[in-house]
Design a protein around this motif. Structure first.
Motif, mmCIF file in Angstrom:
data_model
loop_
_atom_site.group_PDB
_atom_site.id
_atom_site.type_symbol
_atom_site.label_atom_id
_atom_site.label_comp_id
_atom_site.label_asym_id
_atom_site.label_seq_id
_atom_site.Cartn_x
_atom_site.Cartn_y
_atom_site.Cartn_z
ATOM 1 N N ASN A 112 37.540 40.199 35.909
ATOM 2 C CA ASN A 112 36.742 39.793 34.759
ATOM 3 C C ASN A 112 35.431 40.597 34.733
ATOM 4 N N PRO A 294 45.400 31.356 26.395
ATOM 5 C CA PRO A 294 44.412 32.347 26.847
ATOM 6 C C PRO A 294 42.972 32.002 26.480
ATOM 7 N N GLU A 359 44.669 35.023 34.536
ATOM 8 C CA GLU A 359 44.909 35.441 33.154
ATOM 9 C C GLU A 359 46.429 35.567 32.944
ATOM 10 N N HIS A 380 48.145 31.853 30.291
ATOM 11 C CA HIS A 380 47.289 32.184 31.418
ATOM 12 C C HIS A 380 47.552 31.158 32.515
#
Length: 421
Positions: A112, A294, A359, A380
């Motif tokens: 991320n 998501p 994810e 996810h």
């Protein structure tokens, strides 16, 4: 597993993320894209020849009816040639698909954007600490000595029966273990997680589905005769419940919790830092697993972090939360928070939980999708330890020792049915 479309369309972001991890084989990104291009080219040629063969096959019957035997024989000869070519193309397609998978399996998830670059645990960020910590002072002893003093755990007996890293819990030590498991499960089910009691061995497909294979194959116990693996965490069987499943949007989020024994070879782990309960080959753990849309997964991650915080607060243990840097983030994770409790007798932090958002990385391997407005897309997946027992038990013993014995945290007493050891 990253989607090829992500590698192709977001190449710069992918390369930047992999560099955060100190990932050295950056050339795999372009290799994956070029191999996918080759796969598409072979697929196009195969589809074209299959279409041509179907067209000629339909024409043969008409030619025979019209008495055009010579033309029909030439058409048959053409289909024979096409069959051989199609067979070769099918093999080439099979080889290209497997080569592509082999490459994709070697590429870790992209961290991320808030994950900072770093090489090791030394570069992790402390984002929360419950209180100031210090040693217990003179006269206080580590958990392995407390376990012996109160006859709670016999490490030597475990060596006799199996080997190092397989302790035997006795008396109130065994009861405390069982109490912690039930306490964790109750906390999780009260928070809306549905309990699952999964198998403790899995097949190869399950190992690949959650990313333990091929990345951590050397750390897993393998049953050769049956081609099965002992699970390193309940995450593996619970997440694989939804392998090759298309969920309806209304089913999300899916929230599960599971207790299991966990088995890890921990190859190469030696020294004082693995003494006692610090690192075991078999241990108990309660896991939480989530499947999310998501757009909701990072809110779910924050919720999971708060949930684990509440458990540690109930146990009255000093703890801190770390956001892992790129170099310390697991192969499949996009963002991980580690929870560590303070071992007062050892005067060091012990990891007791990791909470991660993968994810779509696991879901792409699992082919776990959901349908919304007639379209399907990858879910996810997230998971966390809530909690792993050995180091929790170690910290409980060390932090709660007194001259009279070991004091049990108040909220755990209904489960242990005793207040002190």
């Amino acid at each position: 597993m990253l989607q090829v479309s992500v590698l192709r369309d977001e190449r710069e972001r992918v390369l930047e993320g992999l560099q955060k991890r100190n990932f050295k084989n950056l050339e795999l990104v372009d290799q994956a894209v070029s191999t996918d291009d080759l796969r598409k080219k072979i697929q196009f040629e195969l589809d074209s020849q299959l279409s041509e063969m179907n067209k000629i096959s339909k024409e043969i019957g008409g030619l025979m009816k019209e008495g055009k035997k010579q033309e029909a024989e030439l058409a048959k000869q053409k289909t024979g040639e096409l069959k051989e070519s199609i067979k070769e193309l099918q093999q080439k397609l099979h080889d290209a698909e497997h080569e592509l998978l082999d490459i994709l399996y070697q590429i870790p998830n992209i961290p991320n954007s808030i994950v900072k670059a770093g090489k090791s645990e030394e570069d992790n960020e402390v984002v929360f600490q419950s209180c100031e910590v210090s040693g217990l002072g003179e006269g206080n002893i580590p958990h392995w000595e407390l376990a012996k003093k109160y006859n709670l755990i016999d490490f030597e007996l475990g060596v006799k029966i199996t080997g190092a890293g397989f302790p035997v819990y006795l008396g109130k030590g065994a009861k405390l273990q069982r109490a912690l498991v039930q306490f964790f499960l109750d906390k999780n089910t009260d928070a809306g997680y549905i309990e699952v009691d999964p198998p403790h061995v899995v097949n190869e497909a399950s190992g690949y589905g959650t990313g333990q294979l091929p990345d951590k194959e050397g750390q897993m116990y393998f049953i050769g005769e049956d081609q099965l693996y002992l699970i390193p965490t309940a995450e593996v069987p619970v997440t694989n419940i939804y392998r090759d499943v298309i969920l309806d949007e209304k089913q999300l989020p899916v929230k599960h919790t599971a207790f299991s024994q966990c088995y890890r070879r921990e190859a190469g782990s030696y020294g004082a830092h693995v003494r006692g309960l610090n690192r075991l080959h078999q241990f108990e753990k309660v896991e939480i697993v989530r499947f999310e849309k998501p757009e909701n997964s990072y809110a779910a991650l924050d919720e999971m972090v708060e949930h684990v915080k509440s458990i540690l607060n109930d146990l009255e243990l000093p703890f801190r939360i770390l956001r892992l840097c790129g170099g310390d983030t697991g192969f499949t994770s996009a963002l991980t928070y580690d929870f560590e409790v303070w071992s007062a007798a050892q005067e060091k932090w012990l990891e007791v939980s990791s909470v991660s958002n993968f994810e779509a990385f696991q879901a792409n391997r699992l082919k776990c999708r959901y349908k919304a407005d007639g379209k399907t897309q990858l879910v996810h997946t997230l998971n966390g330890s809530a909690m792993a027992l050995p180091r929790i038990l170690a910290a409980l013993l060390e932090n709660n020792q007194t001259e009279e014995g070991i004091v049990i945290p108040e909220k755990l007493r209904a489960y242990t049915r005793f207040d002190t050891i």
